[in-house]
Design an enzyme around this catalytic site. Structure first.
Site, PDB file in Angstrom:
ATOM      1  CB  SER A 132      -0.896   0.004   1.239  1.00  0.00           C
ATOM      2  OG  SER A 132      -0.118   0.340   2.377  1.00  0.00           O
ATOM      3  CE  LYS A 133      -0.493   6.394  -3.273  1.00  0.00           C
ATOM      4  NZ  LYS A 133       0.592   6.699  -4.189  1.00  0.00           N
ATOM      5  NE  ARG A 134       0.355   0.774   5.931  1.00  0.00           N
ATOM      6  CZ  ARG A 134       0.737  -0.455   6.210  1.00  0.00           C
ATOM      7  NH1 ARG A 134       1.729  -0.666   7.045  1.00  0.00           N
ATOM      8  NH2 ARG A 134       0.123  -1.485   5.657  1.00  0.00           N
ATOM      9  N   GLY A 137       5.440   3.116  -0.045  1.00  0.00           N
ATOM     10  CA  GLY A 137       5.929   3.883  -1.187  1.00  0.00           C
ATOM     11  C   GLY A 137       4.828   3.965  -2.214  1.00  0.00           C
ATOM     12  CD  GLU A 141       2.235   7.967  -6.866  1.00  0.00           C
ATOM     13  OE1 GLU A 141       2.798   8.202  -5.780  1.00  0.00           O
ATOM     14  OE2 GLU A 141       1.133   7.376  -6.970  1.00  0.00           O
TER      15      GLU A 141
END
Ligand code: GLU
Length: 487
Positions: A252-254, A256, A262
């Protein structure tokens, strides 16, 4: 029977592709290129409600960025097209009809409301949600057909027995048919479900190997049953290991960025990304980590894909990226970093930037960069008109401001007298000057570093001053002297 290798990447355009999707694409692409087969891109866009504008382009851009070309698919003519499922609806309808006619599927008239109530009840009773097969007996169906509801088509899953298939990575898989329900094949809007479209297309496109993420494994027994009912030969299956974060939780975003693009924006090189993604579930041996695209194509094989979860560690990606950046020839580095500098340097810096100047700066930064996007921050002082730093920094360690002022004045005097402004000349001037002033070299160089760059940490001083050039250095030292005098 050995079929020619034809593999596909079959993304659903329901969002921006994340690293896991692209890993799937890469493994298929590597396998096709390794075995001289075909790599096909098929857009599975039958979930109308979840379609996202721009997703197809983002998917194709991601592939192009990493240098994955496709033999058939969007923008490429092929003998098995069209490659958008939304343009193949009659094929699915035909298959569904045949399944109904041959007694392997049936029309279901249950209303959405009834299905919802049924599911709510099952959840309440802690049973797995599944269709209760009310429309499976013909009598029920005929009665409900009269109510004027548009039916869906459901598969008649065998009520007993087992479905067995082989996965090239996980081995033999046995599923109790009683755990499978009568899944929908054709929705009431005339669109197929993933299961039907996927099976029909893999068959019609003569796909030899289905390589996809682990999360699709529960769908596979359904697909196998469908192949059987349609009289098709199933492809070979290889379900790729899940990708987790370093803490072993779902990526997940956590951990990276999760979207591939991106990483491009952050200045990761496609060759580093390709190398990194290839190692998410595949390894040549226990030690080799750096692979060019050609190496990967040469070595890739299904039997070296692991079963255990792959760990996505962005620190490893950064390390690898730094390594690839250090290997770039200067020209290439400049070419690639220019857009990042243009994008990220403060607006006060005049554009367009001088390529020649950038080419002189980059050797000083190349060793330190982990991403191309870091360049702007590190190089900012090379471009700014006015440096912005705290006055206090101009006072050398353990020195008075008078002594620091004197050091700057003496340095300026010496610099003005130089006939060339090169590294060596600067060193020959400034080292002895430190001694003359009774300073440690670190003290003098520290003051000069702040005066010329505005920072306490920067690339080696003399090289930096040489690149900054005589005029800028003198102007900056004069400004520092003026500031010190004010206090
Ligand atoms: N459309 C599915 C996806 O988005 C394809 C899964 C498969 O490869 O069968 O991943």
């Amino acid at each position: 029977m050995n079929r020619p290798v034809r593999v596909r990447y079959a993304p659903s355009p329901t969002g921006i592709p994340h690293v896991g999707n692209i890993r799937t694409a890469l493994f298929n692409w590597l396998f096709a290129r390794h075995s001289g087969g075909s790599f096909i891109v098929r857009i599975e866009d039958t979930d109308v409600a979840r379609r996202v504008e721009g997703a197809v382009e983002a998917i194709l851009d991601s592939l192009r960025w990493l240098g994955m070309d496709w033999d058939e698919g969007p923008d490429v003519a092929g003998a098995y097209g069209p490659y958008f499922q939304s343009q193949r609806l009659p094929l699915y309808k035909e298959a569904a009809q045949r399944l109904v006619e041959e007694g392997n599927a049936y029309l279901c008239y249950c209303s959405t409301q009834r299905l919802e109530e049924m599911r709510a009840e099952q959840t309440r009773r802690r049973e797995p949600p599944r269709y209760d097969r009310r429309c499976r007996p013909p009598e029920e169906r005929d009665r409900l057909a009269a109510e004027g509801i548009t039916p869906v088509v459901r598969f008649k899953t065998p009520l007993q027995g087992e479905t067995v298939f082989h996965d090239l990575i996980r081995g033999d898989i046995v599923v109790d048919n009683a755990t499978l329900d009568d899944f929908v094949l054709l929705k009431s809007d005339g669109y197929p479900t993933y299961h039907l479209a996927n099976v029909v297309d893999d068959h019609l496109m003569e796909i030899s190997h289905v390589m996809r993420a682990d999360e699709w494994l529960p769908s596979t027994p359904r697909h196998v049953l469908l192949y059987r009912a349609l009289g098709y030969q199933p492809p070979l299956y290889a379900h790729l290991p899940i990708i987790l974060g370093p803490d072993r939780s779902k990526l997940s975003k956590r951990h990276g960025a999760t979207s591939l693009m991106e990483y491009r924006e952050q200045g990761y090189l496609p060759e580093a990304m390709l190398n990194f993604l290839a190692l998410l579930g595949w390894a040549l041996d226990a030690t080799t980590e750096i692979f060019s695209r050609d190496d990967l194509v040469r070595h890739f094989s299904l039997d070296r894909i692991g079963k255990v979860a792959a760990i996505f560690d962005v620190r490893k990606l950064s390390w690898m990226n730094g390594l690839y950046i250090r290997q770039l020839p200067l020209d290439t580095l400049v070419e690639r970093v220019m857009p990042f500098l243009e994008r990220d340097l403060p607006p006060s810096v005049a554009r367009p930037l001088s390529r020649e100047y950038v080419a002189r700066i980059m050797p000083l930064l190349q060793e330190r960069l982990k991403t191309l996007a870091e360049a702007a921050e590190l190089a900012e002082f090379f471009f700014q008109e006015e440096l912005d730093y705290h006055m206090k920094l101009l006072v050398g360690k353990g020195m008075s401001s008078e002594a620091s002022l004197k050091a700057l004045e003496k340095s300026l005097e010496g610099l003005r007298a130089l006939s060339t402004f090169e590294c060596e000349a600067l060193e020959n001037l400034l080292r002895p000057l430190a001694e003359e002033l009774g300073l440690k070299t670190g003290q003098l160089f520290g003051i000069l570093r702040v005066a010329t760059t505005g920072r306490t940490a920067a690339p080696p001083l003399f090289q930096t001053m040489e690149v900054l050039g005589y005029k800028r250095c003198v102007r900056r030292i004069e400004a520092a002297i003026a500031r010190l005098k004010q206090t």
